[in-house]
Enzyme design. Sequence first.
Site, PDB file in Angstrom:
ATOM      1  N   LYS A  22     -28.410 114.287  75.382  1.00  0.00           N
ATOM      2  CA  LYS A  22     -27.027 114.536  75.773  1.00  0.00           C
ATOM      3  C   LYS A  22     -26.825 116.037  75.981  1.00  0.00           C
ATOM      4  O   LYS A  22     -26.440 116.478  77.039  1.00  0.00           O
ATOM      5  CB  LYS A  22     -26.050 114.008  74.709  1.00  0.00           C
ATOM      6  CG  LYS A  22     -26.311 112.586  74.241  1.00  0.00           C
ATOM      7  CD  LYS A  22     -26.128 111.557  75.337  1.00  0.00           C
ATOM      8  CE  LYS A  22     -26.641 110.171  74.988  1.00  0.00           C
ATOM      9  NZ  LYS A  22     -26.100 109.545  73.810  1.00  0.00           N
TER      10      LYS A  22
ATOM     11  N   ASP B 297     -23.698 111.438  62.962  1.00  0.00           N
ATOM     12  CA  ASP B 297     -24.382 111.248  64.232  1.00  0.00           C
ATOM     13  C   ASP B 297     -23.684 112.199  65.201  1.00  0.00           C
ATOM     14  O   ASP B 297     -22.575 111.933  65.655  1.00  0.00           O
ATOM     15  CB  ASP B 297     -24.239 109.790  64.678  1.00  0.00           C
ATOM     16  CG  ASP B 297     -24.788 109.543  66.084  1.00  0.00           C
ATOM     17  OD1 ASP B 297     -25.230 110.504  66.745  1.00  0.00           O
ATOM     18  OD2 ASP B 297     -24.758 108.376  66.531  1.00  0.00           O
TER      19      ASP B 297
ATOM     20  N   TRP C 137     -20.521 103.615  68.731  1.00  0.00           N
ATOM     21  CA  TRP C 137     -21.732 104.136  68.089  1.00  0.00           C
ATOM     22  C   TRP C 137     -21.694 103.988  66.580  1.00  0.00           C
ATOM     23  O   TRP C 137     -22.676 103.567  65.963  1.00  0.00           O
ATOM     24  CB  TRP C 137     -21.991 105.590  68.500  1.00  0.00           C
ATOM     25  CG  TRP C 137     -22.464 105.667  69.915  1.00  0.00           C
ATOM     26  CD1 TRP C 137     -21.816 106.236  70.970  1.00  0.00           C
ATOM     27  CD2 TRP C 137     -23.675 105.112  70.467  1.00  0.00           C
ATOM     28  NE1 TRP C 137     -22.545 106.075  72.129  1.00  0.00           N
ATOM     29  CE2 TRP C 137     -23.684 105.396  71.851  1.00  0.00           C
ATOM     30  CE3 TRP C 137     -24.749 104.406  69.924  1.00  0.00           C
ATOM     31  CZ2 TRP C 137     -24.734 104.995  72.698  1.00  0.00           C
ATOM     32  CZ3 TRP C 137     -25.792 104.009  70.766  1.00  0.00           C
ATOM     33  CH2 TRP C 137     -25.774 104.301  72.119  1.00  0.00           C
TER      34      TRP C 137
HETATM   35  C1  LIG Z   1     -26.555 108.252  73.128  1.00  0.00           C
HETATM   36  C2  LIG Z   1     -26.143 108.096  71.708  1.00  0.00           C
HETATM   37  C3  LIG Z   1     -26.922 107.404  70.772  1.00  0.00           C
HETATM   38  C4  LIG Z   1     -28.162 106.612  71.163  1.00  0.00           C
HETATM   39  O1  LIG Z   1     -29.192 107.357  71.527  1.00  0.00           O
HETATM   40  P1  LIG Z   1     -30.585 106.696  71.952  1.00  0.00           P
HETATM   41  O2  LIG Z   1     -31.412 107.894  72.169  1.00  0.00           O
HETATM   42  O3  LIG Z   1     -30.344 105.875  73.181  1.00  0.00           O
HETATM   43  O4  LIG Z   1     -31.060 105.856  70.830  1.00  0.00           O
HETATM   44  C5  LIG Z   1     -26.503 107.351  69.466  1.00  0.00           C
HETATM   45  N1  LIG Z   1     -25.351 107.939  69.088  1.00  0.00           N
HETATM   46  C6  LIG Z   1     -24.568 108.601  69.961  1.00  0.00           C
HETATM   47  C7  LIG Z   1     -23.304 109.233  69.478  1.00  0.00           C
HETATM   48  C8  LIG Z   1     -24.935 108.703  71.293  1.00  0.00           C
HETATM   49  O5  LIG Z   1     -24.148 109.364  72.158  1.00  0.00           O
END
Ligand SMILES: *Cc1c(COP(=O)(O)O)cnc(C)c1O
Length: 368
Positions: free
Chosen positions: A199, A175, A101
């Site tokens: 998530k 993030d 990521w």
């Molecule tokens: C799932 C995830 C993303 C991407 O999310 P989307 O909604 O598919 O764009 C970005 N960063 C992390 C750490 C993730 O777990």
Amino acid sequence: MSRPFNFSAGPAVLPEEVLQQASAEMLDWNGSGMSVMEMSHRGEEFMSICERAESDFRLLLAIPPAFRILFMQGGGLAENAIVPLNLSRGEQADFVVTGSWSQKSRQEAAKYCDARTAASSQADGYLRIPNADTWALREGSRYVHICSNETIHGVEFSTLPDLKALGCDAPLVIDFSSHVASRSVDWSRVGLAFAGAQKNLGPAGLTVVVVREDLLGNSLQACPSAFDYRVVADNRSMYNTPPTYAIYIAGLVFQWLLRQGEADALGVAAMERRNTGKSQSLYSAIDGSGFYVNRVEPACRSRMNIPFFLRDELRNDAFLNGARTRGLLQLKGHKSVGGMRASLYNAMPVAGVQALIAYMREFEKEHA
Ligand SMILES: *Cc1c(COP(=O)(O)O)cnc(C)c1O
């Protein structure tokens, strides 16, 4: 009948109480005669839902008044572009690459600014986090980006880096998509945090951004208005139509989290303790067997996403099939890593982790 246990990395399990409440309110929210999906986002009913969601989220994570909370769309991947569009001024930004990521974030930011890797654990297979005192942070960078929990590689920052102590004045961008609301956040170390909701907060479609007020207002000319944090903040997340139903469900999750309490801990503190206990029991089951393995350095192991491998990979399909018949769902690892992955988000009950461990022992006995 009880529902199966869902270990998906995302979209992921939600608290059953939340799904039941949403189901009961589907046709008529609170005597309004409308489903939340049918409401005008500017009407008083939805405004009250949205304001409560925002203030509950602030309370839950103890977000100081200097930060704005934005409800946006586009997910984590869109934020990889939206952050540099808003913060980089087309100049430079530094990235600590600890998994897929953060690597993706750097690559996307490179479209908008000079995005450089300050440290990377790629050569070690993303099994650890490079020590902060080895990070090559540049003078004049507009921000420093980390992914505080790498969902695919199962690597988590146990504490956030203190950039000031490293002699760096740039704001830290995190993030925290896959561990938001799983533990407390030291906001004194953060400039901006973003998370896709699917998530640990609610359904896909909502992205939550927490941004320090003084970072607003520096967007590039080319930044779409709907993605300009200043515009979104000035319009209280109502510049464009926000993802209303996803905000409503996330709001119910925030209320559920606020109700969680244990002895001397409430809300996120109670979740943090529970998440630590859940992940420790799974890691010790893995480490204590000669059959399963997780190679992430123990101090950097994620409490949310736990990748593990069968030493005999030929048994992967048998393991997954047996799991499914016992109501243990979506344990297959990410395609780039292989093996298995168990995601233990807030809504995964302790009983689910115990059922997984019991199955793993049983499978080992049968096949070792
Ligand atoms: C799932 C995830 C993303 C991407 O999310 P989307 O909604 O598919 O764009 C970005 N960063 C992390 C750490 C993730 O777990």
